[in-house]
Design an enzyme around this catalytic site. Structure first.
Site, short mmCIF file in Angstrom:
data_model
loop_
_atom_site.label_atom_id
_atom_site.label_comp_id
_atom_site.label_asym_id
_atom_site.label_seq_id
_atom_site.Cartn_x
_atom_site.Cartn_y
_atom_site.Cartn_z
N LYS A 79 -0.23 -7.64 1.48
CA LYS A 79 0.35 -7.60 2.82
C LYS A 79 -0.76 -7.61 3.87
O LYS A 79 -1.76 -6.89 3.73
CB LYS A 79 1.21 -6.34 2.94
CG LYS A 79 1.96 -6.19 4.26
CD LYS A 79 2.83 -4.94 4.22
CE LYS A 79 3.64 -4.74 5.49
NZ LYS A 79 4.49 -3.55 5.45
N SER A 155 9.17 -4.18 6.39
CA SER A 155 8.20 -5.11 6.97
C SER A 155 7.37 -5.86 5.94
O SER A 155 6.67 -6.81 6.32
CB SER A 155 7.25 -4.33 7.87
OG SER A 155 6.51 -3.38 7.11
N SER A 179 9.83 -0.07 4.20
CA SER A 179 9.26 -1.42 4.28
C SER A 179 8.83 -2.02 2.95
O SER A 179 8.52 -3.21 2.90
CB SER A 179 8.08 -1.42 5.25
OG SER A 179 8.52 -1.36 6.57
#
Lengths: 469, 66
Positions: A79, A155, A179
């Site tokens: 990420k 996210s 997330s």
């Protein structure tokens, strides 16, 4: 192009049997990204050359008889709020100073490399790990591989969509209010938010300092166990990181839940507004499976449930506004339209409210621990809905969705999201297994046992079938 | 805890004090979410918390820089 294995575990076995090389595997996922990522928006930065070099090194190690464990030679996504030495870290934002994290590996990335993993690139996130996509900013908008018109969740959007689409076999996500678990839920994969302090979070752009977690996302609980075994453990660079010993997570996967004490939490979940009845039925089927498999199942109610959610909100608002206020004052327009709203709300709660949330947190930690004392894990839905449509997404709609991830950030408990079925429209559904502090081994054991008898986690996304063909 | 009689005035004052350059529409969005946010914060002031210590930790020894 070679056939790409379904799971990290299968890929690791193929690498060891000699039926597949890491270079061939990496070339296959690169080709898959070439074909799919224009539609999916999984990557912000691809690291094809670095990945192929790492794959070649992994193959050389195999040839030399060096085996660093199940991640050796395995393509992994990271990420893009986690620092990597060989690619920029943007937090999918115009705000983050490009010098932040430059030339540095976060401890979790260093651990992946030491285990021989092949890092394929930096994956899309909601800006600074919060909010919704903003198509007016110069970053990819992530799409759900089950239906390209839908959001993959956030996210850790690219990490979730990328695992589901077969662009890598595991990924790093972060989780401050869900997330890791919501993208896992919406993309039909498995994701683990570990115990707070289990995995060092230094080298990760913060959202909520006391709520942030880094954890694995992959197809299965077994794959997550393999990744967690590499990520977990003390690192002095994170003052919140625990010295607790790291058990062998893979060895804990017995395939059995016989005698495991499971508290099923219906009262705060199944009657939530906007809950999909198909999702409720899928959850009941899963709960029934655990009874049939020999688990000792009882009904429980999490005390102060709504207050726990509120304390999580106050805490996240206060901590995120603290981090962003200087930039919000001078660069408001540079933030995504949903991000600025999300990270500025701490301005309308007070300092006393923040401290009160931490006092309440002490109470909640104690009463939930007492409730869980006679149990091994809790079982509840991750969300009672499939992935929402991208069109019309905004923060207000998010507040009305039946999602149930935030309490476990406030309490810091390990929570595994894993597939439990599909909506009437064929979108993935997910449940959560929540454990006691540092009991990831039990949580993963429960998830793995379920996945040995079900195949929801192995289903391939339908939204990219035409593209992938 | 009672809600401010004029939510818009309370939100406007807090936003201005923080120096946030909200548009009118963004301010209206804050005004709309404020009652729920305030109610959530107020729900934490309960008797059971009266003598709790906050879950905050400070150590005077600086951590190693990562």
């Amino acid at each position: 192009m070679i056939g790409v294995p379904s799971t990290l575990t299968e890929a690791a076995a193929a690498l060891r049997s000699g039926t597949l090389s890491s270079v061939a595997l990496t070339e296959a996922v690169i080709a898959r990204a070439d074909a799919l990522d224009g539609d999916l928006g999984v990557y912000i930065t691809r690291m094809d050359n670095e990945a192929l070099n790492a794959a070649a090194a992994a193959d050389r190690d195999f040839t030399a008889g060096i085996d660093r464990g199940p991640l050796q030679g395995i393509p992994i996504g990271v990420k893009d709020i986690i620092a990597t030495r060989d690619a920029p870290t943007t937090a999918q934002s115009l705000i983050l100073n490009p010098a932040w994290g430059a030339g540095i590996d976060a401890p979790v990335v260093a651990r992946l490399r030491a285990a021989g993993a092949v890092i394929t690139g930096k994956t899309t996130t909601m800006e600074f790990a919060v909010g919704m996509p903003d198509a007016n900013k110069p970053f990819p908008v992530p799409h759900n591989p089950w239906d390209l018109e839908r959001w993959p969740g956030g996210s850790s959007s690219g990490s979730g969509a990328g695992v589901a689409a077969g662009l890598f076999f595991g990924a790093l996500g972060t989780d401050t209010g869900g997330s890791i678990r919501l993208p896992a839920a919406y993309c039909g994969i498995t994701g683990l938010k570990p115990t707070y302090g289990r995995v060092p979070k230094s080298g990760c752009a913060p959202l909520g300092y006391s709520l942030d977690h880094i954890g694995p996302m992959a197809r299965s609980a077994r794959d997550c166990a393999a990744i967690l075994e590499v990520l977990a453990g003390y690192d002095a660079s994170d003052p919140t990181c625990s010295h607790a010993a790291v058990p062998p997570y893979l060895a804990a996967l017995t395939g059995s839940v016989k005698g495991i004490r499971i508290g099923v939490e219906r009262v705060n979940h199944l009657t939530a507004p906007n809950a999909d009845p198909v999702a409720v039925a899928a959850f009941e089927d899963a709960a029934a499976w655990f009874i049939s498999a020999g688990a000792l199942v009882e009904e429980v109610a999490v005390p102060y449930y709504q207050e726990i959610r509120s304390a999580n909100t106050v805490t996240m608002r206060g901590e995120s506004t603290s981090y962003h206020l200087g930039d919000l004052r001078t660069r408001w327009e540079d933030y995504g339209v949903h991000t600025s709203k999300a990270v500025s709300q701490g301005a309308i709660v007070g300092a006393a409210d923040y401290v009160q949330a931490q006092r309440f947190r002490s109470l909640a930690r104690r009463v939930v621990a007492a409730m869980m004392e006679p149990l091994d894990v809790l079982l509840m839905p991750t969300a009672l809905m499939g992935a929402p449509r991208l069109a019309g997404l905004d923060h207000t709609s998010f507040m009305n969705w039946p999602t149930f991830t935030q309490p476990w950030n406030l309490l810091g408990l390990p929570a595994l999201a894993l597939p439990m079925g599909f909506t009437a429209a064929g979108l993935p559904l997910s449940m959560q297994v929540v454990g006691k502090p540092f009991a990831e081994a039990t949580v993963l054991r429960v998830g793995d046992a379920y996945q040995r008898k079900t195949s929801f986690h192995l289903e391939r996304p339908t939204g990219i079938a035409a593209v992938a063909a | 805890m009672p809600e401010p009689k004029d939510v818009r005035a309370a939100v406007t004052a807090a936003v201005e004090a923080a120096g946030l350059p909200l548009t009118d529409a963004e301010l209206e969005a804050f005004v709309s979410i404020y009652p729920a946010l305030r109610a959530g914060a107020d729900s934490l002031y309960i008797e059971a918390v009266r003598y709790e210590e906050p879950a905050l930790v400070f150590t005077p020894v600086p951590p190693v820089q990562g």
